[in-house]
Design an enzyme around this catalytic site. Structure first.
Site, PDB file in Angstrom:
ATOM      1  N   ASN A   9      -5.988   0.292  -2.454  1.00 51.76           N
ATOM      2  CA  ASN A   9      -5.518  -0.303  -3.717  1.00 51.76           C
ATOM      3  C   ASN A   9      -6.292  -1.606  -3.899  1.00 51.76           C
ATOM      4  O   ASN A   9      -5.985  -2.590  -3.250  1.00 51.76           O
ATOM      5  CB  ASN A   9      -4.005  -0.553  -3.616  1.00 51.76           C
ATOM      6  CG  ASN A   9      -3.466  -1.314  -4.813  1.00 51.76           C
ATOM      7  OD1 ASN A   9      -4.164  -1.490  -5.811  1.00 51.76           O
ATOM      8  ND2 ASN A   9      -2.225  -1.768  -4.701  1.00 51.76           N
ATOM      9  N   TRP A  10      -7.272  -1.561  -4.771  1.00 54.14           N
ATOM     10  CA  TRP A  10      -8.157  -2.726  -4.928  1.00 54.14           C
ATOM     11  C   TRP A  10      -7.506  -3.833  -5.751  1.00 54.14           C
ATOM     12  O   TRP A  10      -8.082  -4.914  -5.906  1.00 54.14           O
ATOM     13  CB  TRP A  10      -9.487  -2.307  -5.562  1.00 54.14           C
ATOM     14  CG  TRP A  10     -10.305  -1.370  -4.707  1.00 54.14           C
ATOM     15  CD1 TRP A  10      -9.990  -0.915  -3.450  1.00 54.14           C
ATOM     16  CD2 TRP A  10     -11.565  -0.762  -5.035  1.00 54.14           C
ATOM     17  NE1 TRP A  10     -10.969  -0.070  -2.986  1.00 54.14           N
ATOM     18  CE2 TRP A  10     -11.952   0.041  -3.940  1.00 54.14           C
ATOM     19  CE3 TRP A  10     -12.391  -0.813  -6.158  1.00 54.14           C
ATOM     20  CZ2 TRP A  10     -13.137   0.785  -3.921  1.00 54.14           C
ATOM     21  CZ3 TRP A  10     -13.570  -0.078  -6.153  1.00 54.14           C
ATOM     22  CH2 TRP A  10     -13.939   0.707  -5.045  1.00 54.14           C
ATOM     23  N   LYS A  11      -6.343  -3.552  -6.320  1.00 50.42           N
ATOM     24  CA  LYS A  11      -5.610  -4.536  -7.142  1.00 50.42           C
ATOM     25  C   LYS A  11      -6.548  -5.162  -8.188  1.00 50.42           C
ATOM     26  O   LYS A  11      -7.474  -4.486  -8.650  1.00 50.42           O
ATOM     27  CB  LYS A  11      -4.951  -5.584  -6.241  1.00 50.42           C
ATOM     28  CG  LYS A  11      -4.098  -4.956  -5.150  1.00 50.42           C
ATOM     29  CD  LYS A  11      -3.187  -5.931  -4.484  1.00 50.42           C
ATOM     30  CE  LYS A  11      -2.455  -5.246  -3.347  1.00 50.42           C
ATOM     31  NZ  LYS A  11      -1.440  -6.070  -2.731  1.00 50.42           N
TER      32      LYS A  11
ATOM     33  N   HIS B 201       4.468   0.179  -7.731  1.00 46.88           N
ATOM     34  CA  HIS B 201       4.068  -0.817  -6.719  1.00 46.88           C
ATOM     35  C   HIS B 201       4.971  -2.044  -6.821  1.00 46.88           C
ATOM     36  O   HIS B 201       5.405  -2.422  -7.913  1.00 46.88           O
ATOM     37  CB  HIS B 201       2.601  -1.203  -6.926  1.00 46.88           C
ATOM     38  CG  HIS B 201       2.045  -2.000  -5.794  1.00 46.88           C
ATOM     39  ND1 HIS B 201       2.263  -3.352  -5.678  1.00 46.88           N
ATOM     40  CD2 HIS B 201       1.327  -1.623  -4.712  1.00 46.88           C
ATOM     41  CE1 HIS B 201       1.680  -3.787  -4.571  1.00 46.88           C
ATOM     42  NE2 HIS B 201       1.101  -2.755  -3.954  1.00 46.88           N
TER      43      HIS B 201
ATOM     44  N   GLU C 228       4.355  -5.070  -6.777  1.00 42.23           N
ATOM     45  CA  GLU C 228       3.871  -6.127  -7.685  1.00 42.23           C
ATOM     46  C   GLU C 228       4.224  -5.784  -9.136  1.00 42.23           C
ATOM     47  O   GLU C 228       4.507  -6.679  -9.935  1.00 42.23           O
ATOM     48  CB  GLU C 228       2.358  -6.339  -7.480  1.00 42.23           C
ATOM     49  CG  GLU C 228       2.112  -7.050  -6.151  1.00 42.23           C
ATOM     50  CD  GLU C 228       0.780  -6.759  -5.488  1.00 42.23           C
ATOM     51  OE1 GLU C 228      -0.130  -6.225  -6.140  1.00 42.23           O
ATOM     52  OE2 GLU C 228       0.662  -7.056  -4.280  1.00 42.23           O
TER      53      GLU C 228
ATOM     54  N   GLU D 252       6.371   0.778   1.466  1.00 40.54           N
ATOM     55  CA  GLU D 252       5.727  -0.527   1.552  1.00 40.54           C
ATOM     56  C   GLU D 252       6.797  -1.618   1.612  1.00 40.54           C
ATOM     57  O   GLU D 252       7.312  -2.036   0.558  1.00 40.54           O
ATOM     58  CB  GLU D 252       4.843  -0.762   0.324  1.00 40.54           C
ATOM     59  CG  GLU D 252       3.724   0.244   0.192  1.00 40.54           C
ATOM     60  CD  GLU D 252       2.541  -0.357  -0.554  1.00 40.54           C
ATOM     61  OE1 GLU D 252       1.455  -0.366   0.016  1.00 40.54           O
ATOM     62  OE2 GLU D 252       2.723  -0.834  -1.679  1.00 40.54           O
TER      63      GLU D 252
ATOM     64  N   GLY E 101       0.383  -8.099   1.866  1.00 40.40           N
ATOM     65  CA  GLY E 101      -0.491  -9.251   1.662  1.00 40.40           C
ATOM     66  C   GLY E 101      -0.088 -10.476   2.459  1.00 40.40           C
ATOM     67  O   GLY E 101      -0.584 -11.576   2.227  1.00 40.40           O
TER      68      GLY E 101
ATOM     69  N   SER F 229      -0.176  -4.828   5.024  1.00 40.61           N
ATOM     70  CA  SER F 229      -1.041  -5.469   6.018  1.00 40.61           C
ATOM     71  C   SER F 229      -1.573  -4.494   7.065  1.00 40.61           C
ATOM     72  O   SER F 229      -1.740  -4.861   8.232  1.00 40.61           O
ATOM     73  CB  SER F 229      -0.319  -6.650   6.677  1.00 40.61           C
ATOM     74  OG  SER F 229       0.024  -7.615   5.702  1.00 40.61           O
TER      75      SER F 229
ATOM     76  N   GLY G  61      -4.194  -2.616   0.844  1.00 40.19           N
ATOM     77  CA  GLY G  61      -4.593  -3.608  -0.145  1.00 40.19           C
ATOM     78  C   GLY G  61      -5.780  -4.405   0.354  1.00 40.19           C
ATOM     79  O   GLY G  61      -6.934  -3.989   0.239  1.00 40.19           O
TER      80      GLY G  61
END
Ligand code: PEP
Length: 249
Positions: A9-11, A94, A96, A166, A172, A213, A234
């Site tokens: 997931n390159w965000k 997700h 976020e 997650e 992160g 992580s 991530g």
């Protein structure tokens, strides 16, 4: 046997030239793997990354989707648009999105249904915050997310999904769940929830990724657990060599 699935997931990272370079690196560094490899760039980079990965062992994923097919939804992207860009998987729910953009179980469910109807494969994210874990509510929160996401989904549709467990406190932050902590929740998702919702065969077949992580040096131990079928990555997906270290673990 469930095929492992490792998705990056390159965000909100990488310009188009940077995304092309990263995708080329991932294709090269993960050649010959038995795992399914997915990269999920931003919407704006999808078409360019598709040019790199199409015809290779690496699949293309998107980071979100809207549930409507088209219309006055400024800033949003539909399932058909993603399909036309070469997308196979789409991350939905997700943390976020849940935290910053008002994602709820209801919107997750609508997105999952729209994605499936169009022929995309959803990666459905679930997981508890630190406060929820400390209050002993991990399983209750995960149950709420899973039951909400799968509401009204047939067995055939459920079979096309992937779940990403997650824990929000591990995303992160560098704080990874221990393999036992992760395995406990994965076992609950598979043996408790999926079995209750869809029966033993579906529960045994669906893949449940861990995310939070995950790195090359902790991936092996996590992936050795019976119910952990891959990773949603991530930070460590932003360098081809780091990501390949996880895939090759
Ligand atoms: C994620 O956001 O899906 C994630 C797992 O991030 P990170 O690997 O950086 O914790």
């Amino acid at each position: 046997m469930r095929q492992r699935i490792i998705a990056g997931n390159w965000k909100m990272n990488k310009t188009i030239p940077e995304a092309i370079e990263l995708a080329k690196g991932v294709v090269e560094a993960t050649k010959g793997t038995a795992a399914e490899v997915v990269v999920c760039p931003t919407f704006v980079c999808l078409a360019a990354v598709n040019e790199v990965v199409k015809g290779t062992h690496v699949a293309l994923g998107a980071q979100d989707v809207h549930w409507e097919k088209s219309g006055a939804f400024t800033g949003k992207v539909s399932s058909d648009m993603l399909l036309s860009a070469g997308v196979k998987y789409v991350i939905i729910g997700h943390s976020e999105q849940r935290t910053y953009f008002h994602e709820t179980n209801e919107t997750v469910n609508k997105k999952v249904k729209a994605a499936l109807a169009a022929g995309l494969l959803p990666i459905i994210c679930v997981g508890e915050t630190l406060a929820e874990r400390e209050a002993g509510r991990t399983n209750a929160v995960v149950e709420d997310h899973v039951v909400g996401a799968y509401a009204g989904l047939s067995v055939a549709d459920a079979m096309k999904t992937v779940i990403a467990y997650e824990p929000v406190w591990a995303i992160g932050t560098g704080k990874v769940a221990t393999p036992d902590q992760a395995q406990d929740v994965h076992a609950f998702i598979r043996g408790g929830l999926l079995q209750r919702l869809y029966g033993a065969d579906v529960a045994a077949a669906l893949r449940v990724q861990y995310g939070g992580s995950m790195k090359a040096d902790n991936a092996k131990e996590l992936l050795a657990k019976a119910d952990i079928d891959g990773g949603l990555i991530g930070g460590a997906s932003l360098k081809a060599s780091d990501f390949a270290g996880i895939v090759n673990a």
